[in-house]
Design a protein around this motif. Sequence first.
Motif, PDB file in Angstrom:
ATOM      1  N   GLU A 489     -10.563  14.102 -15.897  1.00  0.00           N
ATOM      2  CA  GLU A 489     -10.709  15.120 -17.093  1.00  0.00           C
ATOM      3  C   GLU A 489      -9.611  16.190 -16.997  1.00  0.00           C
ATOM      4  OE1 GLU A 489     -14.858  15.695 -17.322  1.00  0.00           O
ATOM      5  OE2 GLU A 489     -15.307  13.683 -17.847  1.00  0.00           O
ATOM      6  N   LYS A 490      -9.578  16.803 -15.673  1.00  0.00           N
ATOM      7  CA  LYS A 490      -8.699  17.683 -15.772  1.00  0.00           C
ATOM      8  C   LYS A 490      -7.226  17.368 -15.941  1.00  0.00           C
ATOM      9  CE  LYS A 490     -11.706  20.368 -12.966  1.00  0.00           C
ATOM     10  NZ  LYS A 490     -12.298  21.034 -11.624  1.00  0.00           N
ATOM     11  N   LEU A 491      -6.652  16.054 -15.333  1.00  0.00           N
ATOM     12  CA  LEU A 491      -5.411  15.643 -15.361  1.00  0.00           C
ATOM     13  C   LEU A 491      -5.183  15.397 -16.925  1.00  0.00           C
ATOM     14  CD1 LEU A 491      -2.672  14.864 -14.374  1.00  0.00           C
ATOM     15  CD2 LEU A 491      -4.046  12.554 -13.852  1.00  0.00           C
ATOM     16  N   GLU A 492      -6.330  14.739 -17.746  1.00  0.00           N
ATOM     17  CA  GLU A 492      -6.235  14.551 -18.959  1.00  0.00           C
ATOM     18  C   GLU A 492      -5.940  15.770 -19.939  1.00  0.00           C
ATOM     19  OE1 GLU A 492      -8.528  11.362 -21.981  1.00  0.00           O
ATOM     20  OE2 GLU A 492      -9.943  12.911 -20.931  1.00  0.00           O
ATOM     21  N   LYS A 493      -6.339  16.661 -19.598  1.00  0.00           N
ATOM     22  CA  LYS A 493      -6.165  18.038 -20.272  1.00  0.00           C
ATOM     23  C   LYS A 493      -4.645  18.453 -20.106  1.00  0.00           C
ATOM     24  CE  LYS A 493     -10.835  20.191 -20.202  1.00  0.00           C
ATOM     25  NZ  LYS A 493     -11.764  21.295 -19.803  1.00  0.00           N
ATOM     26  N   ALA A 494      -4.272  18.302 -18.969  1.00  0.00           N
ATOM     27  CA  ALA A 494      -2.772  18.746 -18.489  1.00  0.00           C
ATOM     28  C   ALA A 494      -1.794  17.703 -19.204  1.00  0.00           C
ATOM     29  CB  ALA A 494      -2.568  18.447 -17.064  1.00  0.00           C
ATOM     30  N   LEU A 495      -2.287  16.413 -19.231  1.00  0.00           N
ATOM     31  CA  LEU A 495      -1.447  15.317 -20.037  1.00  0.00           C
ATOM     32  C   LEU A 495      -1.305  15.701 -21.569  1.00  0.00           C
ATOM     33  CD1 LEU A 495       0.109  12.716 -19.797  1.00  0.00           C
ATOM     34  CD2 LEU A 495      -2.047  11.750 -20.179  1.00  0.00           C
ATOM     35  N   PHE A 568      -6.452  19.880  -8.668  1.00  0.00           N
ATOM     36  CA  PHE A 568      -7.092  19.652  -9.925  1.00  0.00           C
ATOM     37  C   PHE A 568      -7.629  21.015 -10.220  1.00  0.00           C
ATOM     38  CE2 PHE A 568      -6.968  15.000  -9.116  1.00  0.00           C
ATOM     39  CZ  PHE A 568      -6.069  14.905  -9.910  1.00  0.00           C
ATOM     40  N   ASP A 569      -8.445  22.031  -9.400  1.00  0.00           N
ATOM     41  CA  ASP A 569      -8.971  23.246  -9.410  1.00  0.00           C
ATOM     42  C   ASP A 569      -7.855  24.149 -10.082  1.00  0.00           C
ATOM     43  OD1 ASP A 569     -11.562  22.195  -9.588  1.00  0.00           O
ATOM     44  OD2 ASP A 569     -11.878  22.990  -7.567  1.00  0.00           O
ATOM     45  N   ARG A 570      -6.808  24.047  -8.962  1.00  0.00           N
ATOM     46  CA  ARG A 570      -5.902  25.225  -9.000  1.00  0.00           C
ATOM     47  C   ARG A 570      -4.492  24.897  -9.484  1.00  0.00           C
ATOM     48  NH1 ARG A 570      -7.299  29.922  -6.240  1.00  0.00           N
ATOM     49  NH2 ARG A 570      -9.555  29.694  -5.572  1.00  0.00           N
ATOM     50  N   PHE A 571      -4.099  23.734  -9.733  1.00  0.00           N
ATOM     51  CA  PHE A 571      -2.726  23.395 -10.161  1.00  0.00           C
ATOM     52  C   PHE A 571      -2.868  23.244 -11.730  1.00  0.00           C
ATOM     53  CE2 PHE A 571      -1.809  23.662  -5.683  1.00  0.00           C
ATOM     54  CZ  PHE A 571      -0.347  23.365  -5.500  1.00  0.00           C
ATOM     55  N   PRO A 573      -4.833  23.922 -14.304  1.00  0.00           N
ATOM     56  CA  PRO A 573      -4.788  24.873 -15.359  1.00  0.00           C
ATOM     57  C   PRO A 573      -3.486  25.316 -15.810  1.00  0.00           C
ATOM     58  CG  PRO A 573      -6.652  25.287 -13.595  1.00  0.00           C
ATOM     59  CD  PRO A 573      -5.535  24.039 -12.993  1.00  0.00           C
ATOM     60  N   ASP A 574      -2.503  25.527 -14.757  1.00  0.00           N
ATOM     61  CA  ASP A 574      -1.272  26.349 -15.187  1.00  0.00           C
ATOM     62  C   ASP A 574      -0.534  25.280 -16.378  1.00  0.00           C
ATOM     63  OD1 ASP A 574      -1.634  27.907 -13.291  1.00  0.00           O
ATOM     64  OD2 ASP A 574      -0.176  26.919 -11.600  1.00  0.00           O
TER      65      ASP A 574
END
Length: 601
Positions: A489-495, A568-571, A573-574
């Motif tokens: 889900e975090k990668l999906e947000k970045a994508l 996924f926690d630290r990279f 969000p940028d």
Amino acid sequence: MPTYTAPTRDTRFVVNEVLDLSSYGNLPGFESATPDMIDTVINEAGKFCSEVLHPLNQVGDEQGCTRHEDGSVTTPEGFKEAFGQYVESGWGTIASPEEFGGQGMPHVMGFVVEEFMATSNMAFAMYPGLTTGAIAALIAAGSEEQKAMYVPNMVSGKWLGTMNLTEPHCGTDLGMIRTKAEPEADGSYAITGTKIFISAGEHDLTENIIHLVLAKTPGAPDSSKGISLFVVPKFLVNEDGSLGERNAVSCGSIEHKMGINGNATCLLNYDGAKGWMVGEENKGLAAMFVMMNAARLGVGIQGLAQSEIAYQNAVTYALDRRQGRALTGPAEPEQKADPIFVHPDVRRMLMDAKAFNEGMRALCLWGALQVDLTHKAQTEEEREQADQLIGLMTPVIKGYGTDKGYDFATNMQQVYGGHGYVKEWGMEQFVRDARIAMIYEGTNGVQAMDLCGRKLASKGGAAIQAFFKVVGEQIADAKADEALAPMAEKLEKALNEQQAATMWFMQNAMQNPNQLGAGAHHYMHLMGIVTLGFMWLKMAKVSRAALEGSPEDAAFYEAKLATARYFFDRFTPDAGALRRKIEAGSESLMELGEEAFATAA
């Protein structure tokens, strides 16, 4: 003195488990890449680089290269002997075509060796480093006679190659080159001009050096459309393969550089040197790009390499150096102070580097697999997709990989505090060596513009759509696993942030190209985050499956999952901040006039 241990366990994990290289055994060249052979190559390459090349790294930095009055160059102490061992062991032949004396293994295995070499001794690795690209250019564009004359000896390591593009007045804008190529009656050309920043331009490692040189023929268009490519050997080669007279190419000087001092970065003077055209007249840039793209992937590996060796040494130092107490109370009450490893900010720097290094290693090797599949996949559709993906990823691997590699090498120096600034510890060399990777083979600003100005729009956006598709499929697959879903889900947000930024470019860059230029660097880093996330999701899936089998080295896979969570926690969000920078546009960036930049007295 710094140390280096080749990361063979992690490399085996990526090659055997994440890429599952042996599953491609039905493709040409892959049949020899059995798990046993893969492990042997990885382990022996690691041993060679750790034991033979790394001890020469500081030696090369301290001694540098020596140019003599006759224009010859002597490499640092031990380099020639080490190169002899490199040739004898066949490390340069790993991924070269069998028809020219290579082992014909997948490029993935060649990249493994490249990483270990660049990490253990980057300056040394640069001597054979460009030869692979020169071989590719000759195979792609050279005549059958040229291939037969030069390529086998370049594959074996008997001869090495160079790439001659840059001139004193021009770097990226190759249309401005002035080197001339005058046709001779025998079909050769007389090459006259000056080339600068030529890595391994002159040395004592091999009996001959094969220069690939960009030049302009009489009447050629005064632009990049008027560039031809020529092969110019240091010593002319007779029909029987023996060496003839010395050609009219000489080393005018060696550059005094910030880093990579063990490599002879030369100014080369061509004074009517004899050369032969490679490929068609005025089509030299296309042929040279075969070599440049290979070199850019190699430079991306150099970014990983310097971050990796700096990280290894910083971990050792952080476990040994004692300063202060853990915030939660003394970790080792019997000692006067705790190791600095207990401090969260030190852990932050180490975890950042670890997450980058392992993700970048996977990305580089996955990229190498795409190079292989471009030529060897079973269907045209698979070959086309692999070609699109590696074309798109090349500026990201080079640009993002070296930007962050330098950042993390610097952070690892920071772990040492004042000792990191002192030469004997070796950390400042890693920082100096890492810096060049952001500059050569096309500065990272050029990489960002290549990505955004050319690759995104290529073939109607087919490459970026293919990338979005494969990443989206990986996310959908991971979301079906409850343990992996939070990461997916975090990668999906970045994508989603990258897709939104891509759309913003489409809507705004056509009418104002500065909008593209102002956001290109941020987009390259945004895509770098998404791409490393793609790799980490792959590695997390494999690690989770491995743990279900209760492996003996369960700690390795548990560490993978922990590091994936950290990434996924630290990279990721940028990604949102980078998209907002892109959408800020170019107005405030371009607003000030030139006079406003001058410092008032």
